[in-house]
Design an enzyme around this catalytic site. Structure first.
Site, PDB file in Angstrom:
ATOM      1  N   LYS A 244       0.256   5.223  -6.148  1.00 17.92           N
ATOM      2  CA  LYS A 244      -0.725   5.169  -7.249  1.00 17.92           C
ATOM      3  C   LYS A 244      -1.611   6.410  -7.234  1.00 17.92           C
ATOM      4  CE  LYS A 244      -4.558   4.008  -6.375  1.00 17.92           C
ATOM      5  NZ  LYS A 244      -5.163   2.703  -6.186  1.00 17.92           N
TER       6      LYS A 244
ATOM      7  N   CYS B  65       0.823  -1.214   0.000  1.00 15.78           N
ATOM      8  CA  CYS B  65       0.000   0.000   0.000  1.00 15.78           C
ATOM      9  C   CYS B  65       0.857   1.263   0.000  1.00 15.78           C
ATOM     10  CB  CYS B  65      -0.937  -0.002   1.210  1.00 15.78           C
ATOM     11  SG  CYS B  65      -1.875   1.515   1.373  1.00 15.78           S
TER      12      CYS B  65
ATOM     13  N   HIS C  77     -26.695  21.152  -1.846  1.00 18.94           N
ATOM     14  CA  HIS C  77     -26.885  21.704  -3.190  1.00 18.94           C
ATOM     15  C   HIS C  77     -25.959  22.868  -3.469  1.00 18.94           C
ATOM     16  CE1 HIS C  77     -29.087  22.478  -6.849  1.00 18.94           C
ATOM     17  NE2 HIS C  77     -29.140  23.756  -6.518  1.00 18.94           N
TER      18      HIS C  77
HETATM   19  P1  NDP Z   1      -7.847  -8.193 -10.155  1.00 13.50           P
HETATM   20  O1  NDP Z   1      -8.132  -9.492  -9.578  1.00 13.50           O
HETATM   21  O2  NDP Z   1      -8.661  -7.006  -9.752  1.00 13.50           O
HETATM   22  O3  NDP Z   1      -7.917  -8.287 -11.741  1.00 13.50           O
HETATM   23  C1  NDP Z   1      -7.166  -9.233 -12.453  1.00 13.50           C
HETATM   24  C2  NDP Z   1      -7.502  -9.067 -13.917  1.00 13.50           C
HETATM   25  O4  NDP Z   1      -6.616  -9.852 -14.686  1.00 13.50           O
HETATM   26  C3  NDP Z   1      -8.919  -9.522 -14.238  1.00 13.50           C
HETATM   27  O5  NDP Z   1      -9.433  -8.644 -15.213  1.00 13.50           O
HETATM   28  C4  NDP Z   1      -8.685 -10.909 -14.823  1.00 13.50           C
HETATM   29  O6  NDP Z   1      -9.654 -11.274 -15.765  1.00 13.50           O
HETATM   30  C5  NDP Z   1      -7.371 -10.720 -15.518  1.00 13.50           C
HETATM   31  N1  NDP Z   1      -6.609 -11.961 -15.664  1.00 13.50           N
HETATM   32  C6  NDP Z   1      -6.343 -12.876 -14.715  1.00 13.50           C
HETATM   33  N2  NDP Z   1      -5.576 -13.873 -15.216  1.00 13.50           N
HETATM   34  C7  NDP Z   1      -5.348 -13.553 -16.495  1.00 13.50           C
HETATM   35  C8  NDP Z   1      -4.616 -14.183 -17.541  1.00 13.50           C
HETATM   36  N3  NDP Z   1      -3.985 -15.325 -17.343  1.00 13.50           N
HETATM   37  N4  NDP Z   1      -4.592 -13.587 -18.759  1.00 13.50           N
HETATM   38  C9  NDP Z   1      -5.237 -12.412 -18.956  1.00 13.50           C
HETATM   39  N5  NDP Z   1      -5.938 -11.775 -18.027  1.00 13.50           N
HETATM   40  C10 NDP Z   1      -5.997 -12.336 -16.790  1.00 13.50           C
HETATM   41  O7  NDP Z   1      -6.301  -7.964  -9.865  1.00 13.50           O
HETATM   42  P2  NDP Z   1      -5.345  -6.698  -9.949  1.00 13.50           P
HETATM   43  O8  NDP Z   1      -4.023  -7.239 -10.300  1.00 13.50           O
HETATM   44  O9  NDP Z   1      -5.942  -5.636 -10.797  1.00 13.50           O
HETATM   45  O10 NDP Z   1      -5.339  -6.165  -8.457  1.00 13.50           O
HETATM   46  C11 NDP Z   1      -5.045  -7.029  -7.362  1.00 13.50           C
HETATM   47  C12 NDP Z   1      -5.863  -6.657  -6.165  1.00 13.50           C
HETATM   48  O11 NDP Z   1      -5.359  -5.467  -5.604  1.00 13.50           O
HETATM   49  C13 NDP Z   1      -7.313  -6.338  -6.476  1.00 13.50           C
HETATM   50  O12 NDP Z   1      -8.125  -7.475  -6.444  1.00 13.50           O
HETATM   51  C14 NDP Z   1      -7.705  -5.364  -5.415  1.00 13.50           C
HETATM   52  O13 NDP Z   1      -8.263  -6.068  -4.342  1.00 13.50           O
HETATM   53  C15 NDP Z   1      -6.401  -4.733  -5.010  1.00 13.50           C
HETATM   54  N6  NDP Z   1      -6.361  -3.337  -5.464  1.00 13.50           N
HETATM   55  C16 NDP Z   1      -7.237  -2.436  -4.924  1.00 13.50           C
HETATM   56  C17 NDP Z   1      -7.229  -1.122  -5.341  1.00 13.50           C
HETATM   57  C18 NDP Z   1      -8.205  -0.152  -4.775  1.00 13.50           C
HETATM   58  O14 NDP Z   1      -8.769  -0.401  -3.714  1.00 13.50           O
HETATM   59  N7  NDP Z   1      -8.452   0.979  -5.446  1.00 13.50           N
HETATM   60  C19 NDP Z   1      -6.288  -0.630  -6.346  1.00 13.50           C
HETATM   61  C20 NDP Z   1      -5.441  -1.677  -6.865  1.00 13.50           C
HETATM   62  C21 NDP Z   1      -5.485  -2.958  -6.418  1.00 13.50           C
HETATM   63  P3  NDP Z   1     -11.048 -11.984 -15.362  1.00 13.50           P
HETATM   64  O15 NDP Z   1     -11.957 -10.910 -14.925  1.00 13.50           O
HETATM   65  O16 NDP Z   1     -11.469 -12.627 -16.654  1.00 13.50           O
HETATM   66  O17 NDP Z   1     -10.716 -12.986 -14.318  1.00 13.50           O
END
Ligand code: NDP
Length: 451
Positions: free
Chosen positions: A51, A43, A440
């Site tokens: 970020k 974080c 408002h």
């Molecule tokens: P996420 O789980 O949010 O997203 C992963 C993405 O990658 C999904 O779109 C998934 O697709 C795709 N994916 C997974 N495997 C593959 C593959 N083999 N090939 C292609 N695409 C793939 O993970 P992130 O890495 O974005 O973030 C990790 C975690 O960090 C999040 O879950 C969140 O909890 C946390 N985070 C929170 C934030 C916030 O609170 N603002 C900001 C950043 C991170 P599909 O949908 O099809 O599975």
């Protein structure tokens, strides 16, 4: 008097570990925390905080354009990456120092070493001087998660978001793979900073799990801002092609780029820290299985935060760390209530959400679901001329009149959703929302004016 060196030993000084160690010490335990990188974890060092600073930086390009409609004019602004990076690094150093000071002030011993379990009560600590061992009564694994990459040819050319925070210079073109939190946030940052940005997502619509209309709206707005968002697209191979990279796509086409960043999820950091040998039960993906009090299958070993899977969110890790220590060191069994967890995505425009998506609400409540929606242009964009619209949705269970989902995409939605989450947490009804006087003129007032 404990027979161990410490009452409580924490491995990993991220959000969960820092909170747990600090609280345990407050309750009178003798506590140490081991960290082999920087105090603060994902974080603070390479996640939420830097970020968000980058999001602010990237939003200025649109703000400069917006200002013209309000009468402002100036030389065409230019952007200097090195200034942003340097200032970001200074701020992260300051925060890391503040975390370290808080631990010191609470009497927590910070050990700069890599921790590994040797037996149920013995931890091996390795630093530049080599390994040594310490013992502890209770041990917390708070080692977080690390970006995971699919196993495709040429994946060694790809980076994760971690490297972005240390870029020497910005690439001219970038391709982001994934459609989750990190992918959409990073794509917005790059695009706002002037990088030619593409986002490839393998599925039907980005941000799986969120409200479908909000997801579609974000994609629409991202495309309007100039991001090349391609759904049903994935990368099957990455090749170095002179100075650039050549991506082979799942539809057989090729795509040239300067940098490819994967945001395809994170996996728990549980390898090579002695957990398998101790018989700590883990899921096939390496996440530690814990009970509602964060105890693993080994009686004195606990885990909180991303390393246990679930919602990988900083406030969750912090709450879990606090609950665990209240249970173990303050004689107050405490567990976290995971209902109505608000979350924000710092995409451009940002999203704030709490409760059920319309799709999940319909599955759970069937025909009882009432949907209220308001789509509008933010007041600021009337004069600025920015072609961006906001959307707010409220989902209500008609049988109780309770609000069961609230979603917003548009400026300030992260700030606004926090207050809505409090109302939902205490079970507010649509009638109570309607009875609330509007602020408002604001966007937030839409939440109490929907008919
Ligand atoms: P996420 O789980 O949010 O997203 C992963 C993405 O990658 C999904 O779109 C998934 O697709 C795709 N994916 C997974 N495997 C593959 C593959 N083999 N090939 C292609 N695409 C793939 O993970 P992130 O890495 O974005 O973030 C990790 C975690 O960090 C999040 O879950 C969140 O909890 C946390 N985070 C929170 C934030 C916030 O609170 N603002 C900001 C950043 C991170 P599909 O949908 O099809 O599975």
């Amino acid at each position: 008097m404990t027979m161990y060196d410490y009452d409580f030993f924490v491995i990993g000084a991220g959000s969960g570990g820092v909170r747990a160690s600090r609280m345990a010490s407050t309750y009178g335990a003798k506590v140490a925390i081991a960290e082999d990188y920087r105090v603060g974890g994902t974080c603070v060092i390479r996640g939420c905080v830097p970020k968000k600073l980058f999001v602010y930086a990237s939003e200025y390009s649109a703000h400069f354009k917006d200002s013209a409609g309000f009468g402002w004019s100036s030389e065409a602004p230019t952007f200097d990456w090195k200034t942003l990076l340097g200032n970001k690094n200074t701020e992260i150093d300051r925060l890391e120092g503040a975390y370290g000071n808080t631990l010191d002030n609470h009497g927590v011993e910070v050990i700069r070493a890599r921790g590994k379990m040797l037996d149920q009560h013995t931890i091996e600590l390795t630093d530049a001087d080599g390994p040594r061992t310490v013992t502890a009564d209770k041990i917390l694994i708070a080692t977080g998660a690390w970006p995971s990459f699919p196993d495709i040819p040429g994946i060694e050319h790809a980076i994760s978001s971690n490297e972005v925070f240390e870029f020497e210079e910005l690439p001219k073109r970038i391709t982001v793979v994934g459609g989750g939190y990190i992918a959409v946030e990073m794509a917005g940052i790059f695009n706002g900073l002037g990088v030619e940005t593409a986002l490839l997502y393998r599925g039907e619509e980005i941000l799986r799990g969120f409200d479908l209309e909000i997801r579609a709206k974000l994609r629409d707005e991202m495309v309007k801002k100039g991001i090349d968002v391609r759904i049903h697209h994935n990368v099957t191979e990455i090749k170095q092609d002179g100075e650039q990279l050549m991506l082979t796509l799942s539809d057989g086409n090729e795509m040239a780029t300067d940098c490819v960043m994967y945001a395809t999820g994170r996996e728990a950091n549980t390898k090579n820290i002695g957990l398998e040998e101790l018989g700590v039960n883990m899921k096939p993906n390496g996440e530690i299985i814990v009970d509602e009090y964060y105890k693993s299958s080994v009686d004195n070993i606990f885990a909180v935060g991303d390393v246990t899977g679930g919602m990988q969110l900083t406030p969750i890790a912090i709450k879990e760390g606090a609950a665990l220590t209240a249970t173990q060191f303050n004689d107050t069994p405490t567990f976290v209530n995971y209902d109505h967890i608000p979350t924000a995505i710092f995409s451009q425009p940002p999203i704030g959400t709490v409760g059920l998506s319309e799709e999940d609400a319909r599955e759970k409540y069937g025909d009882d679901v009432q949907v209220y929606r308001s789509e509008y242009k933010s007041m600021k964009f009337t004069l600025s001329g920015r072609d961006e619209r906001s959307l707010i949705k409220l989902l209500v269970d008609a049988s109780t009149d309770k609000v069961i989902g609230a979603h917003m995409i548009g400026p300030d939605s992260a700030e606004i959703i926090q207050g809505i989450a409090i109302a939902m947490k205490v079970g507010a009804t649509k009638a109570q929302f309607d009875d609330t006087v509007a602020v408002h003129p604001s966007s937030a007032e839409e939440f109490v004016l929907m008919k």
